[in-house]
Design a protein around this motif. Structure first.
Motif, PDB file in Angstrom:
ATOM      1  N   MET A 119       0.611  -1.331  -0.400  1.00  0.00           N
ATOM      2  CA  MET A 119       0.138  -0.014   0.518  1.00  0.00           C
ATOM      3  C   MET A 119       0.873   1.429  -0.038  1.00  0.00           C
ATOM      4  N   LEU A 120       0.544   1.984  -0.692  1.00  0.00           N
ATOM      5  CA  LEU A 120       0.827   3.664  -0.463  1.00  0.00           C
ATOM      6  C   LEU A 120      -0.153   4.454   0.443  1.00  0.00           C
ATOM      7  N   PRO A 121      -0.581   4.661   1.991  1.00  0.00           N
ATOM      8  CA  PRO A 121      -1.856   5.893   2.088  1.00  0.00           C
ATOM      9  C   PRO A 121      -0.741   7.907   1.721  1.00  0.00           C
ATOM     10  N   PHE A 122      -1.574   8.110   1.517  1.00  0.00           N
ATOM     11  CA  PHE A 122      -1.054   9.736   0.917  1.00  0.00           C
ATOM     12  C   PHE A 122      -2.193  10.483   1.768  1.00  0.00           C
ATOM     13  N   VAL A 123      -1.885  11.737   2.286  1.00  0.00           N
ATOM     14  CA  VAL A 123      -2.881  12.541   2.406  1.00  0.00           C
ATOM     15  C   VAL A 123      -2.591  13.204   1.309  1.00  0.00           C
ATOM     16  N   ILE A 124      -3.442  14.144   1.138  1.00  0.00           N
ATOM     17  CA  ILE A 124      -3.708  15.574  -0.310  1.00  0.00           C
ATOM     18  C   ILE A 124      -3.620  17.069   0.735  1.00  0.00           C
ATOM     19  N   GLU A 125      -2.649  17.535   0.257  1.00  0.00           N
ATOM     20  CA  GLU A 125      -2.254  18.880   0.580  1.00  0.00           C
ATOM     21  C   GLU A 125      -2.544  19.959  -0.416  1.00  0.00           C
ATOM     22  N   TYR A 126      -3.338  20.846  -0.149  1.00  0.00           N
ATOM     23  CA  TYR A 126      -3.559  22.037  -1.673  1.00  0.00           C
ATOM     24  C   TYR A 126      -3.195  23.208  -0.657  1.00  0.00           C
ATOM     25  N   GLN A 127      -2.430  24.099  -1.297  1.00  0.00           N
ATOM     26  CA  GLN A 127      -1.871  24.868  -0.972  1.00  0.00           C
ATOM     27  C   GLN A 127      -1.543  25.056   0.802  1.00  0.00           C
ATOM     28  N   GLY A 128      -0.909  24.073   0.911  1.00  0.00           N
ATOM     29  CA  GLY A 128      -0.298  23.864   2.095  1.00  0.00           C
ATOM     30  C   GLY A 128      -1.260  23.500   3.205  1.00  0.00           C
ATOM     31  N   ARG A 129      -2.345  23.010   2.893  1.00  0.00           N
ATOM     32  CA  ARG A 129      -3.725  22.666   4.115  1.00  0.00           C
ATOM     33  C   ARG A 129      -3.736  21.063   3.713  1.00  0.00           C
ATOM     34  N   LEU A 130      -4.678  20.654   4.495  1.00  0.00           N
ATOM     35  CA  LEU A 130      -4.762  18.756   3.725  1.00  0.00           C
ATOM     36  C   LEU A 130      -6.261  19.102   3.269  1.00  0.00           C
ATOM     37  N   ALA A 131      -6.353  18.401   3.021  1.00  0.00           N
ATOM     38  CA  ALA A 131      -7.792  18.549   2.218  1.00  0.00           C
ATOM     39  C   ALA A 131      -8.073  17.373   0.899  1.00  0.00           C
ATOM     40  N   GLY A 132      -7.598  15.605   1.515  1.00  0.00           N
ATOM     41  CA  GLY A 132      -7.931  15.113   1.176  1.00  0.00           C
ATOM     42  C   GLY A 132      -7.287  13.397   1.302  1.00  0.00           C
ATOM     43  N   GLN A 133      -7.165  12.471   0.665  1.00  0.00           N
ATOM     44  CA  GLN A 133      -6.788  11.365   1.078  1.00  0.00           C
ATOM     45  C   GLN A 133      -6.533  11.023  -0.348  1.00  0.00           C
ATOM     46  N   LEU A 134      -5.758  10.281  -0.710  1.00  0.00           N
ATOM     47  CA  LEU A 134      -5.317   9.066  -1.536  1.00  0.00           C
ATOM     48  C   LEU A 134      -4.424   7.859  -1.111  1.00  0.00           C
ATOM     49  N   THR A 135      -4.967   6.955  -1.645  1.00  0.00           N
ATOM     50  CA  THR A 135      -4.854   6.086  -1.069  1.00  0.00           C
ATOM     51  C   THR A 135      -4.105   4.449  -2.193  1.00  0.00           C
ATOM     52  N   VAL A 136      -2.749   4.034  -2.536  1.00  0.00           N
ATOM     53  CA  VAL A 136      -2.216   2.979  -3.367  1.00  0.00           C
ATOM     54  C   VAL A 136      -2.945   1.979  -3.186  1.00  0.00           C
ATOM     55  N   ALA A 137      -3.841   0.812  -3.090  1.00  0.00           N
ATOM     56  CA  ALA A 137      -3.802  -0.094  -2.515  1.00  0.00           C
ATOM     57  C   ALA A 137      -3.862  -1.284  -3.296  1.00  0.00           C
ATOM     58  N   GLY A 138      -4.176  -2.965  -2.243  1.00  0.00           N
ATOM     59  CA  GLY A 138      -4.071  -4.415  -3.045  1.00  0.00           C
ATOM     60  C   GLY A 138      -3.111  -4.168  -4.161  1.00  0.00           C
ATOM     61  N   ILE A 139      -1.108  -3.511  -4.192  1.00  0.00           N
ATOM     62  CA  ILE A 139      -0.348  -3.585  -4.233  1.00  0.00           C
ATOM     63  C   ILE A 139       0.279  -5.054  -4.968  1.00  0.00           C
ATOM     64  N   THR A 140       0.120  -6.156  -5.254  1.00  0.00           N
ATOM     65  CA  THR A 140       0.251  -7.162  -6.107  1.00  0.00           C
ATOM     66  C   THR A 140       1.943  -7.177  -7.230  1.00  0.00           C
ATOM     67  N   TRP A 141       3.089  -7.953  -6.169  1.00  0.00           N
ATOM     68  CA  TRP A 141       3.824  -8.283  -7.555  1.00  0.00           C
ATOM     69  C   TRP A 141       3.387  -9.345  -8.698  1.00  0.00           C
ATOM     70  N   GLY A 142       5.155 -10.700  -8.738  1.00  0.00           N
ATOM     71  CA  GLY A 142       5.348 -11.174  -9.083  1.00  0.00           C
ATOM     72  C   GLY A 142       4.324 -10.796 -10.599  1.00  0.00           C
ATOM     73  N   SER A 143       3.769 -11.917 -11.342  1.00  0.00           N
ATOM     74  CA  SER A 143       3.605 -11.406 -13.278  1.00  0.00           C
ATOM     75  C   SER A 143       2.754 -10.487 -12.828  1.00  0.00           C
ATOM     76  N   MET A 144       2.026  -9.809 -11.821  1.00  0.00           N
ATOM     77  CA  MET A 144       0.508  -9.079 -12.090  1.00  0.00           C
ATOM     78  C   MET A 144       1.498  -7.341 -12.039  1.00  0.00           C
ATOM     79  N   CYS A 145       1.904  -7.322 -11.075  1.00  0.00           N
ATOM     80  CA  CYS A 145       2.826  -5.674 -10.416  1.00  0.00           C
ATOM     81  C   CYS A 145       1.377  -4.343 -11.084  1.00  0.00           C
ATOM     82  N   SER A 146       0.684  -4.658 -10.336  1.00  0.00           N
ATOM     83  CA  SER A 146      -1.146  -4.012 -10.285  1.00  0.00           C
ATOM     84  C   SER A 146      -1.026  -3.118  -8.882  1.00  0.00           C
ATOM     85  N   GLY A 147      -2.276  -2.903  -8.953  1.00  0.00           N
ATOM     86  CA  GLY A 147      -2.395  -1.789  -7.843  1.00  0.00           C
ATOM     87  C   GLY A 147      -3.392  -1.096  -8.085  1.00  0.00           C
ATOM     88  N   HIS A 148      -4.619  -0.894  -6.417  1.00  0.00           N
ATOM     89  CA  HIS A 148      -5.776   0.187  -7.358  1.00  0.00           C
ATOM     90  C   HIS A 148      -5.867   1.627  -6.744  1.00  0.00           C
TER      91      HIS A 148
END
Length: 204
Positions: A70-99
């Motif tokens: 997983m890659l868990p981020f917060v989103i900042e806009y003009q220096g203030r927290l404005a949301g959240q974005l997460t890259v999850a379900g990261i799979t390696w091997g023959s797939m190398c995928s995430g959502h």
């Protein structure tokens, strides 16, 4: 890692984000509720799980990040927290995928914040992390999120019936995807080309 483009920044979520995260989430409660994941009722005789506290959530996200899932981020806009974005379900091997999943403060919607944040995350996943494919799954009724993937040029792949438990029920989701070969110039560069540039015109 910290990813930045202009006034928009993605950075790892931290325990000290609790106060601004809760404040933004509280102000957006009614706006976000129809799109938020919920926990389905357990089988008879099994107690319902408790919703994690913010600190428990952060500990889980960071543990998943350290495990490479997983890659868990917060989103900042003009220096203030404005949301959240997460890259999850990261799979390696023959797939190398995430959502990718995301939400943004309604007060900054329409300013290009979320398309830019998604583009930053996708470029990082393809160029630095080594993933090959990124998915975004969206309820067909979620027009603002559909606009994000449309503006970025994600490819629609179909419907997954009753895919996730959202707002108290199992909901269908439309699937959108990109592979690294589809954006050799980078998704952020594609978005910059497509993004309106007329002075005084708000970016959506």
């Amino acid at each position: 890692m910290v990813l930045t483009d202009g006034e928009i920044t993605l950075r790892p979520i931290k325990a000290r984000d609790q106060r601004p995260w809760r404040e933004v989430n509280r102000r957006n409660r009614d706006w976000l509720r129809p799109w938020e994941a919920t926990i389905p009722p357990p089988p008879p005789g099994i107690p319902s799980p408790h919703r994690p506290t913010f600190r428990q959530m952060v500990r889980h996200l960071r543990a998943e990040a350290q495990a490479g899932r997983m890659l868990p981020f917060v989103i900042e806009y003009q220096g203030r927290l404005a949301g959240q974005l997460t890259v999850a379900g990261i799979t390696w091997g023959s797939m190398c995928s995430g959502h990718i999943g995301y939400w943004v403060d309604k007060e900054v919607a329409g300013r290009g914040v979320m398309p830019t944040a998604v583009a930053l995350a996708v470029d990082h996943c393809f160029r630095a992390v080594g993933l090959h494919r990124i998915e975004v799954c969206i309820r067909p009724e979620n027009t603002p999120s559909l606009r994000v993937v449309e503006k970025l040029g994600f490819r629609e792949e179909g419907i997954r019936p009753r895919y996730l438990h959202i707002d108290g029920a199992w909901r269908d989701h439309a699937v959108f995807a990109l592979t690294a070969e589809e954006v050799p110039e980078g998704l952020l560069n594609r978005w910059r080309r497509r993004r309106p540039s007329t002075p005084g015109t708000p970016h959506k």
